[in-house]
Scaffold this active site. Structure first.
Site, mmCIF file in Angstrom:
data_model
loop_
_atom_site.group_PDB
_atom_site.id
_atom_site.type_symbol
_atom_site.label_atom_id
_atom_site.label_comp_id
_atom_site.label_asym_id
_atom_site.label_seq_id
_atom_site.Cartn_x
_atom_site.Cartn_y
_atom_site.Cartn_z
ATOM 1 N N ASP A 253 41.062 46.547 33.885
ATOM 2 C CA ASP A 253 40.582 47.557 34.839
ATOM 3 C C ASP A 253 40.467 46.891 36.204
ATOM 4 O O ASP A 253 39.917 45.804 36.328
ATOM 5 C CB ASP A 253 39.226 48.117 34.378
ATOM 6 C CG ASP A 253 38.830 49.362 35.149
ATOM 7 O OD1 ASP A 253 38.791 49.313 36.398
ATOM 8 O OD2 ASP A 253 38.549 50.396 34.511
ATOM 9 N N ILE A 254 40.983 47.550 37.227
ATOM 10 C CA ILE A 254 41.030 46.962 38.566
ATOM 11 C C ILE A 254 39.650 46.966 39.240
ATOM 12 O O ILE A 254 39.400 46.190 40.171
ATOM 13 C CB ILE A 254 42.097 47.690 39.435
ATOM 14 C CG1 ILE A 254 42.616 46.782 40.537
ATOM 15 C CG2 ILE A 254 41.611 48.999 39.974
ATOM 16 C CD1 ILE A 254 43.451 45.637 40.077
ATOM 17 N N HIS B 281 42.378 57.120 27.988
ATOM 18 C CA HIS B 281 42.215 55.663 27.939
ATOM 19 C C HIS B 281 40.877 55.300 27.333
ATOM 20 O O HIS B 281 39.890 56.037 27.464
ATOM 21 C CB HIS B 281 42.356 55.046 29.331
ATOM 22 C CG HIS B 281 41.499 55.683 30.386
ATOM 23 N ND1 HIS B 281 41.846 56.863 31.007
ATOM 24 C CD2 HIS B 281 40.312 55.317 30.913
ATOM 25 C CE1 HIS B 281 40.910 57.188 31.884
ATOM 26 N NE2 HIS B 281 39.953 56.262 31.836
ATOM 27 N N HIS C 199 37.950 52.373 27.333
ATOM 28 C CA HIS C 199 37.405 51.218 28.054
ATOM 29 C C HIS C 199 36.896 50.195 27.040
ATOM 30 O O HIS C 199 36.140 50.544 26.119
ATOM 31 C CB HIS C 199 36.213 51.626 28.928
ATOM 32 C CG HIS C 199 36.540 52.502 30.098
ATOM 33 N ND1 HIS C 199 36.705 52.016 31.373
ATOM 34 C CD2 HIS C 199 36.724 53.838 30.188
ATOM 35 C CE1 HIS C 199 36.963 53.010 32.200
ATOM 36 N NE2 HIS C 199 36.974 54.137 31.506
HETATM 37 P P1 5GP Z 1 37.701 57.142 34.042
HETATM 38 O O1 5GP Z 1 38.911 58.059 34.161
HETATM 39 O O2 5GP Z 1 37.516 56.642 32.638
HETATM 40 O O3 5GP Z 1 36.472 57.782 34.599
HETATM 41 O O4 5GP Z 1 37.967 55.865 34.956
HETATM 42 C C1 5GP Z 1 39.258 55.365 35.189
HETATM 43 C C2 5GP Z 1 39.224 53.868 35.230
HETATM 44 O O5 5GP Z 1 40.524 53.426 35.626
HETATM 45 C C3 5GP Z 1 38.227 53.255 36.229
HETATM 46 O O6 5GP Z 1 37.421 52.299 35.569
HETATM 47 C C4 5GP Z 1 39.124 52.637 37.310
HETATM 48 O O7 5GP Z 1 38.591 51.433 37.833
HETATM 49 C C5 5GP Z 1 40.423 52.393 36.570
HETATM 50 N N1 5GP Z 1 41.595 52.497 37.434
HETATM 51 C C6 5GP Z 1 41.896 53.507 38.271
HETATM 52 N N2 5GP Z 1 43.057 53.274 38.900
HETATM 53 C C7 5GP Z 1 43.513 52.088 38.442
HETATM 54 C C8 5GP Z 1 44.678 51.311 38.732
HETATM 55 O O8 5GP Z 1 45.533 51.665 39.528
HETATM 56 N N3 5GP Z 1 44.801 50.126 38.057
HETATM 57 C C9 5GP Z 1 43.874 49.702 37.155
HETATM 58 N N4 5GP Z 1 44.096 48.526 36.558
HETATM 59 N N5 5GP Z 1 42.760 50.405 36.866
HETATM 60 C C10 5GP Z 1 42.573 51.582 37.507
#
Ligand code: 5GP
Length: 133
Positions: free
Chosen positions: A29-30, A93, A95
């Site tokens: 995660d970035i 996804h 985590h």
């Molecule tokens: P959620 O959809 O579960 O609320 O969060 C999406 C997750 O994806 C976040 O923790 C965010 O930091 C991560 N994320 C979003 N865009 C990118 C990206 O371009 N690259 C990576 N490696 N992680 C990402």
């Protein structure tokens, strides 16, 4: 339009890759909550995780388990926490987060910053452990 995660799978956007199979992909995660915070995704793009058919869903969690075990071997922690949120990126996804307390799973906590070298080194170490499993 392809999700940002599909672009990552296709190599159109870079990622710190941990592991890949025919059906799944894992990468750091970035904006991590912890060092080693990893995302595990199905390559087939589905927005909501409960819309994934059962076999693929089970495969996703089996792959995530293996990734979590690899993360645990590299990052000192009490447990690996797993969670699904999916409010930001419309591509299902899981985590994988190294945790020492319940607060380490709180997404309202400030995200950690790592250099390119640190991300690369973390991904390399986890990838190496994954390949031994
Ligand atoms: P959620 O959809 O579960 O609320 O969060 C999406 C997750 O994806 C976040 O923790 C965010 O930091 C991560 N994320 C979003 N865009 C990118 C990206 O371009 N690259 C990576 N490696 N992680 C990402």
């Amino acid at each position: 339009m392809a999700s940002i995660f599909t672009k990552i799978i296709n190599g159109d956007i870079p990622s710190y890759k941990i592991a890949e199979s025919d059906d799944y992909y894992a990468f750091l995660d970035i904006n991590p909550l912890a060092k080693g915070h990893t995302l595990v995704i199905p390559k087939k793009e589905t927005d909501y995780i409960f819309d994934i058919e059962d076999e693929e869903y089970k495969g996703l969690f089996a792959f995530a388990k293996k990734v979590g075990i690899a993360v645990e071997k590299v990052i000192p922690c009490k447990r690996i926490g797993i969670t699904v949120i999916g409010l930001e990126v419309p591509h299902a996804h899981v985590h994988i987060i190294p945790i020492n307390s319940i607060y380490d799973m709180d997404f309202k906590q400030p995200k950690l910053k790592f250099s390119n070298e640190e991300f690369t080194e973390t991904a390399f170490s986890i990838k190496s452990e994954f390949q031994k499993l």
